[in-house]
Design a protein around this motif. Structure first.
Motif, mmCIF file in Angstrom:
data_model
loop_
_atom_site.group_PDB
_atom_site.id
_atom_site.type_symbol
_atom_site.label_atom_id
_atom_site.label_comp_id
_atom_site.label_asym_id
_atom_site.label_seq_id
_atom_site.Cartn_x
_atom_site.Cartn_y
_atom_site.Cartn_z
ATOM 1 N N THR A 327 0.821 -1.215 0.000
ATOM 2 C CA THR A 327 0.000 0.000 0.000
ATOM 3 C C THR A 327 0.849 1.257 0.000
ATOM 4 O O THR A 327 0.573 2.212 -0.740
ATOM 5 C CB THR A 327 -0.943 0.007 1.231
ATOM 6 O OG1 THR A 327 -1.756 -1.165 1.202
ATOM 7 C CG2 THR A 327 -1.829 1.241 1.231
ATOM 8 N N LYS A 328 1.924 1.270 0.800
ATOM 9 C CA LYS A 328 2.744 2.475 0.894
ATOM 10 C C LYS A 328 3.364 2.835 -0.456
ATOM 11 O O LYS A 328 3.492 4.003 -0.809
ATOM 12 C CB LYS A 328 3.826 2.318 1.965
ATOM 13 C CG LYS A 328 4.828 1.207 1.712
ATOM 14 C CD LYS A 328 5.853 1.127 2.839
ATOM 15 C CE LYS A 328 6.867 0.012 2.588
ATOM 16 N NZ LYS A 328 7.857 -0.099 3.686
ATOM 17 N N CYS A 329 3.755 1.802 -1.217
ATOM 18 C CA CYS A 329 4.379 2.059 -2.514
ATOM 19 C C CYS A 329 3.338 2.478 -3.551
ATOM 20 O O CYS A 329 3.606 3.323 -4.407
ATOM 21 C CB CYS A 329 5.148 0.829 -2.990
ATOM 22 S SG CYS A 329 6.610 0.481 -1.974
ATOM 23 N N ILE A 330 2.132 1.913 -3.464
ATOM 24 C CA ILE A 330 1.051 2.321 -4.368
ATOM 25 C C ILE A 330 0.712 3.790 -4.147
ATOM 26 O O ILE A 330 0.549 4.568 -5.106
ATOM 27 C CB ILE A 330 -0.194 1.439 -4.154
ATOM 28 C CG1 ILE A 330 0.097 -0.006 -4.587
ATOM 29 C CG2 ILE A 330 -1.397 1.993 -4.921
ATOM 30 C CD1 ILE A 330 -1.011 -0.988 -4.255
ATOM 31 N N LEU A 331 0.650 4.213 -2.873
ATOM 32 C CA LEU A 331 0.334 5.614 -2.554
ATOM 33 C C LEU A 331 1.432 6.555 -3.038
ATOM 34 O O LEU A 331 1.149 7.612 -3.604
ATOM 35 C CB LEU A 331 0.124 5.765 -1.041
ATOM 36 C CG LEU A 331 -1.126 5.093 -0.469
ATOM 37 C CD1 LEU A 331 -1.144 5.193 1.060
ATOM 38 C CD2 LEU A 331 -2.387 5.747 -1.044
ATOM 39 N N VAL A 332 2.697 6.162 -2.812
ATOM 40 C CA VAL A 332 3.810 7.011 -3.257
ATOM 41 C C VAL A 332 3.802 7.140 -4.776
ATOM 42 O O VAL A 332 3.990 8.230 -5.325
ATOM 43 C CB VAL A 332 5.160 6.440 -2.771
ATOM 44 C CG1 VAL A 332 6.317 7.163 -3.437
ATOM 45 C CG2 VAL A 332 5.274 6.567 -1.256
ATOM 46 N N ARG A 333 3.552 6.033 -5.480
ATOM 47 C CA ARG A 333 3.501 6.065 -6.949
ATOM 48 C C ARG A 333 2.399 6.991 -7.426
ATOM 49 O O ARG A 333 2.584 7.780 -8.353
ATOM 50 C CB ARG A 333 3.262 4.661 -7.509
ATOM 51 C CG ARG A 333 4.493 3.817 -7.603
ATOM 52 C CD ARG A 333 4.343 2.718 -8.643
ATOM 53 N NE ARG A 333 3.116 1.954 -8.532
ATOM 54 C CZ ARG A 333 2.963 0.906 -7.724
ATOM 55 N NH1 ARG A 333 3.959 0.519 -6.941
ATOM 56 N NH2 ARG A 333 1.826 0.246 -7.696
ATOM 57 N N ALA A 334 1.240 6.896 -6.784
ATOM 58 C CA ALA A 334 0.109 7.737 -7.176
ATOM 59 C C ALA A 334 0.432 9.214 -6.978
ATOM 60 O O ALA A 334 0.121 10.055 -7.840
ATOM 61 C CB ALA A 334 -1.137 7.348 -6.372
#
Length: 346
Positions: A327-334
């Motif tokens: 989740t943390k990486c998905i949020l950073v990518r977004a």
């Protein structure tokens, strides 16, 4: 890995089958030959030192490319074959075969170029690079050329069906217990086999880059790196695959690379795989974390101890543009994608 003493090491190279294997390696021969021929202008009239010349094929390549003098140094009794090869190719006036260890010989001059096929399994096995470094420091002129001049070691997560799935059904017979025994043995010594590119589960990560013009023997004693790889397909994580590439000098021509990548033409090095004790099913985007260590053995500095420690991907830092499914990486990518989009001119 069990070690061998120095005498055993050189005697092992008196086995003609080893040289047959290397001389039959088309990708290996082709890369050296092309790199040498492409640099003929830089080689013409120059002096060359071939470290660990074996049967002398690289020395012959250089002589045919116009080298003025080639010193072919070989410590094993294969030097006698190198002498015969030199005579057979009518190059005795250019190539001088020297029987001895490069650490113990003297040359009448410094050389312009050093060539060696020093690479072992997973690049560093057998530690012949130490001899090349010694020769470079003692015999190479300032600004001289190294063939190859750099090397890179890579790692990637992989499936190893030859150590797992194959034993589920051998002509109708379940032999999982035998497969378990094989994996126990593989945990003590990595396996060397050609890995199907389809079984590579992640993009390769750089473990080690060597500049042959500057690296020291001490730099090779203890290599340790933490890797975070992301599965780029669904599969079964069963091992860590190691391979290497070597780059040669290039002057106005396309650079030549000798690669042992699973996707490239097969070489006698194949790939080195560290087999895991258990297997893990992964899907695309699964983060895989591990620490890889290569430590030179105290009892025999030609061998390395390879250690892999599995890490929790939740507990290590992920790169800024990590494409895993956490989740943390998905949020950073977004957030990064939105920032890039907002930064574009209207």
């Amino acid at each position: 890995m069990e070690g061998m003493d120095t005498t055993d090491y050189f005697e092992s190279y008196e086995d003609l089958e080893i040289h047959q294997l290397m001389l039959s390696d088309v990708a290996r021969n082709k890369a050296y030959k092309k790199a040498i021929e492409d640099n003929a202008k830089e080689i013409k009239g120059k002096t060359v030192l071939d470290v660990g010349a074996g049967t002398g094929i690289l020395s012959v390549f250089f002589a045919k490319a116009g080298a003025k003098k080639v010193y072919a140094v070989e410590a094993s009794n294969v030097y006698k074959i190198a002498e015969d090869v030199v005579k057979e190719n009518q190059l005795s006036s250019v190539i001088e075969v020297i029987h001895g260890k490069v650490e113990e010989i003297d040359l009448p001059e410094k050389v312009d170029i050093i060539v060696s096929e020093w690479m072992g399994f997973y690049l560093l096995h057998e530690a012949m690079l130490d001899s090349v470094i010694f020769a470079r420091d003692k015999f190479l002129k300032e600004g001289g050329l190294m063939f190859p001049e750099s090397a890179t070691l890579y790692s990637a997560a992989c499936s190893v069906p030859s150590m797992f799935e194959y034993w589920n059904n051998v002509d109708g017979v379940s032999m999982r217990c035998f497969g378990e025994k094989l994996r126990q043995k593989a945990s003590q010594k990595p396996i060397t086999e050609q890995i199907d590119p389809e079984n590579i589960l992640t993009d390769p990560e750089n473990v080690l880059w060597l500049d042959l013009r500057e690296v020291t023997a001490e730099d090779l004693n203890n290599i340790k790196i933490q890797q975070l790889a992301v599965a780029n397909k669904e599969g079964t994580y069963q091992g860590i695959c190691l391979w290497f590439t070597c780059n040669f000098p290039s002057y106005g021509t396309e650079p030549v690379t000798l690669s042992t990548d699973p996707e490239e033409e097969e070489t006698h090095w194949k790939q080195t795989t560290i087999v895991l004790p258990t297997q893990i099913n992964v899907e695309k985007g699964t983060p895989l974390a591990y620490e890889l260590g290569l430590q030179r053995c105290n009892e025999n500095n030609r061998r390395y101890k390879i250690e892999v420690t599995m890490l929790d991907p939740d507990e290590i830092e992920h790169p800024e543009f990590c494409n895993c499914y956490l989740t943390k990486c998905i949020l950073v990518r977004a957030m990064l994608e939105k920032y890039e989009k907002d930064s574009l001119p209207n």
